[in-house]
Design an enzyme around this catalytic site. Sequence first.
Site, PDB file in Angstrom:
ATOM      1  N   SER A 189      63.889  -9.833  37.864  1.00  0.00           N
ATOM      2  CA  SER A 189      65.212  -9.139  37.256  1.00  0.00           C
ATOM      3  C   SER A 189      65.270  -7.641  37.776  1.00  0.00           C
ATOM      4  O   SER A 189      64.403  -6.869  37.409  1.00  0.00           O
ATOM      5  CB  SER A 189      64.967  -9.289  35.711  1.00  0.00           C
ATOM      6  N   LYS A 232      72.094 -11.527  34.132  1.00  0.00           N
ATOM      7  CA  LYS A 232      70.739 -11.349  33.289  1.00  0.00           C
ATOM      8  C   LYS A 232      70.646 -10.042  32.528  1.00  0.00           C
ATOM      9  O   LYS A 232      70.276  -9.967  31.341  1.00  0.00           O
ATOM     10  CB  LYS A 232      69.761 -11.172  34.368  1.00  0.00           C
ATOM     11  N   LYS A 272      62.412  -1.662  31.235  1.00  0.00           N
ATOM     12  CA  LYS A 272      63.130  -1.875  32.601  1.00  0.00           C
ATOM     13  C   LYS A 272      64.584  -2.028  32.665  1.00  0.00           C
ATOM     14  O   LYS A 272      65.448  -1.740  33.348  1.00  0.00           O
ATOM     15  CB  LYS A 272      61.878  -2.490  33.345  1.00  0.00           C
TER      16      LYS A 272
HETATM   17  P1  NAD Z   1      54.264  -9.785  36.220  1.00  0.00           P
HETATM   18  O1  NAD Z   1      54.061  -8.352  36.091  1.00  0.00           O
HETATM   19  O2  NAD Z   1      53.510 -10.719  35.459  1.00  0.00           O
HETATM   20  O3  NAD Z   1      54.114 -10.376  37.707  1.00  0.00           O
HETATM   21  C1  NAD Z   1      54.453  -9.704  38.874  1.00  0.00           C
HETATM   22  C2  NAD Z   1      53.418  -9.891  39.945  1.00  0.00           C
HETATM   23  O4  NAD Z   1      54.097  -9.235  41.173  1.00  0.00           O
HETATM   24  C3  NAD Z   1      52.363  -9.396  39.697  1.00  0.00           C
HETATM   25  O5  NAD Z   1      51.447 -10.594  39.750  1.00  0.00           O
HETATM   26  C4  NAD Z   1      52.083  -8.402  40.856  1.00  0.00           C
HETATM   27  O6  NAD Z   1      50.761  -8.376  41.385  1.00  0.00           O
HETATM   28  C5  NAD Z   1      53.105  -8.628  41.700  1.00  0.00           C
HETATM   29  N1  NAD Z   1      53.358  -7.953  42.754  1.00  0.00           N
HETATM   30  C6  NAD Z   1      53.958  -6.425  42.424  1.00  0.00           C
HETATM   31  N2  NAD Z   1      54.312  -6.005  43.494  1.00  0.00           N
HETATM   32  C7  NAD Z   1      54.160  -6.795  44.689  1.00  0.00           C
HETATM   33  C8  NAD Z   1      54.542  -6.833  46.151  1.00  0.00           C
HETATM   34  N3  NAD Z   1      54.891  -5.642  46.718  1.00  0.00           N
HETATM   35  N4  NAD Z   1      54.116  -7.698  46.819  1.00  0.00           N
HETATM   36  C9  NAD Z   1      53.370  -9.055  46.099  1.00  0.00           C
HETATM   37  N5  NAD Z   1      53.174  -9.072  45.063  1.00  0.00           N
HETATM   38  C10 NAD Z   1      53.726  -8.022  44.233  1.00  0.00           C
HETATM   39  O7  NAD Z   1      55.733 -10.028  35.636  1.00  0.00           O
HETATM   40  P2  NAD Z   1      56.243 -11.369  35.203  1.00  0.00           P
HETATM   41  O8  NAD Z   1      56.394 -11.395  33.767  1.00  0.00           O
HETATM   42  O9  NAD Z   1      55.819 -12.540  36.005  1.00  0.00           O
HETATM   43  O10 NAD Z   1      57.958 -10.880  35.402  1.00  0.00           O
HETATM   44  C11 NAD Z   1      58.551 -11.086  36.854  1.00  0.00           C
HETATM   45  C12 NAD Z   1      59.889 -10.930  36.646  1.00  0.00           C
HETATM   46  O11 NAD Z   1      60.526 -11.858  35.971  1.00  0.00           O
HETATM   47  C13 NAD Z   1      60.323  -9.389  36.168  1.00  0.00           C
HETATM   48  O12 NAD Z   1      61.447  -8.940  36.736  1.00  0.00           O
HETATM   49  C14 NAD Z   1      60.813  -9.927  34.662  1.00  0.00           C
HETATM   50  O13 NAD Z   1      61.465  -8.943  34.202  1.00  0.00           O
HETATM   51  C15 NAD Z   1      61.244 -11.238  34.738  1.00  0.00           C
HETATM   52  N6  NAD Z   1      61.298 -12.141  33.761  1.00  0.00           N
HETATM   53  C16 NAD Z   1      59.921 -12.044  32.997  1.00  0.00           C
HETATM   54  C17 NAD Z   1      60.024 -12.783  31.705  1.00  0.00           C
HETATM   55  C18 NAD Z   1      58.641 -12.890  30.979  1.00  0.00           C
HETATM   56  O14 NAD Z   1      58.833 -13.609  29.882  1.00  0.00           O
HETATM   57  N7  NAD Z   1      57.647 -12.491  31.540  1.00  0.00           N
HETATM   58  C19 NAD Z   1      61.009 -13.802  31.462  1.00  0.00           C
HETATM   59  C20 NAD Z   1      62.192 -13.631  32.146  1.00  0.00           C
HETATM   60  C21 NAD Z   1      62.268 -12.788  33.501  1.00  0.00           C
END
Ligand code: NAD
Length: 295
Positions: A96, A171, A239
Site C-alpha cells: 500500500s 486502497k 502511513k
Molecule cells: P511488514 O513490515 O510485516 O513486512 C514488510 C517486509 O518488507 C519486511 O519483512 C521487511 O524486512 C521487508 N523489506 C523492507 N524493505 C525491503 C527491501 N528494500 N527489500 C526487500 N525486503 C524489504 O509489513 P506487512 O504488514 O506485511 O505489510 C506490507 C504491506 O501491506 C504494507 O504496505 C501494508 O500497509 C500492507 N497491508 C498490510 C496489512 C496487514 O494487516 N498487515 C493489511 C493490508 C495491507
Amino acid sequence: MNVGFIGLGIMGRPMAKNLIKAGYKLTVYDKFAKAAVEELVGAGAKSASSNKEVAASSDVVITMLPNSPHVKEAVLGKDGVLEGAKSGLILVDMSSIAPGASQEICAAVKEKGVVMIDAPVSGGEPKAIDGSLAIMVGGDEKAFNTVKPLLDKMGASVIRTGDIGAGNVTKLANQIVVALNIAAVSEAFVLATKAGVNPEAVFNAIKGGLAGSTVMNAKVPMMLDGNFKPGFRIELHIKDLQNALDTAHALNVPVPLTANVMETMQALKMDDMAANDHSAIVRFYEKLAKVEVRK
Ligand code: NAD
C-alpha cells in the site's frame, strides 16, 4: 511462469505460501526477515541474495513492502529489480503506497520494457493466510489479465479499478473507511461500557444490524480480549492516512474525519502503541473516559 516474491512480512509470507501451494515456482527475498526466507525455502521456494537476483529468474515479480520509499529502493535502487529484469517482466506491487509513487515507478521501469501494475490488498493477516484477500488493481489491462490467475490464488476478489495508481487510490479509500469505522466502534463501545452495559452483549445485539461490519466483527473480539497484537500495526495505518491526506490535499479535497483519526493515532504513537494492532484505537477512547472495554 516463474514468480519472484519480495517482502516476506506479516502479509507477504502467507501470500507467498499460497502461491507455492498452488504450484507456482517461487524465488523469494527479504532484506531483513531471514527467518521468513528460511520458512519459505522449507515450503519449497528458492531464495535469492538480492532483489536483482529475484528479477533475473522471474517472469513476474511481486513486491509486498511497507511504503513508497521501500518499493522505490527495492525496484529502482542498487541491486534492485530493474537491474535484473528482462524486457516483458511484469512487476506487481501489492504494497500500500502513495498512488503518485506507483505512477513514478511505473514510468521509470517502462523504459526497460517492464510493465508495472499496482495491486494493494485488504483483509489483513487472516485473509492473507486463507487466500481470501480483496485485491484492488490499477494498470495495464493486458498485464492484469496475464497475472489475474496468480492473484486469484491470494484473493477472493480481484478487481481492476483503472490505470496505474488506481489500485492505491482504491486502497486509500478503503483505509479511510476502516480507520473511521474502528474509531466509531471504539467511541460507541466505550460509551456502552461506561453506562454499565456489557460490551460483549452490545456486540452480539448490534452486529447483525445496520451498524454491523467486517471491521466490527474482526476488531471488537480483539478489544474484548485486550489483545492488541498485530495484525495491522498503527504505524502502518498512520502511513496510509498520511498518503490519504497528501493525495487529498493535492486534489483540494478536504478530509476532516481522516485528519481527526490521524491525530488519534498520533496520540497512540506518543503512548508507545505504534506497533500495536489498529484495534488499539479503543485505548485512546478508554483513556479519555477512564473505562476499559473488556469481557
Ligand atoms: P511488514 O513490515 O510485516 O513486512 C514488510 C517486509 O518488507 C519486511 O519483512 C521487511 O524486512 C521487508 N523489506 C523492507 N524493505 C525491503 C527491501 N528494500 N527489500 C526487500 N525486503 C524489504 O509489513 P506487512 O504488514 O506485511 O505489510 C506490507 C504491506 O501491506 C504494507 O504496505 C501494508 O500497509 C500492507 N497491508 C498490510 C496489512 C496487514 O494487516 N498487515 C493489511 C493490508 C495491507
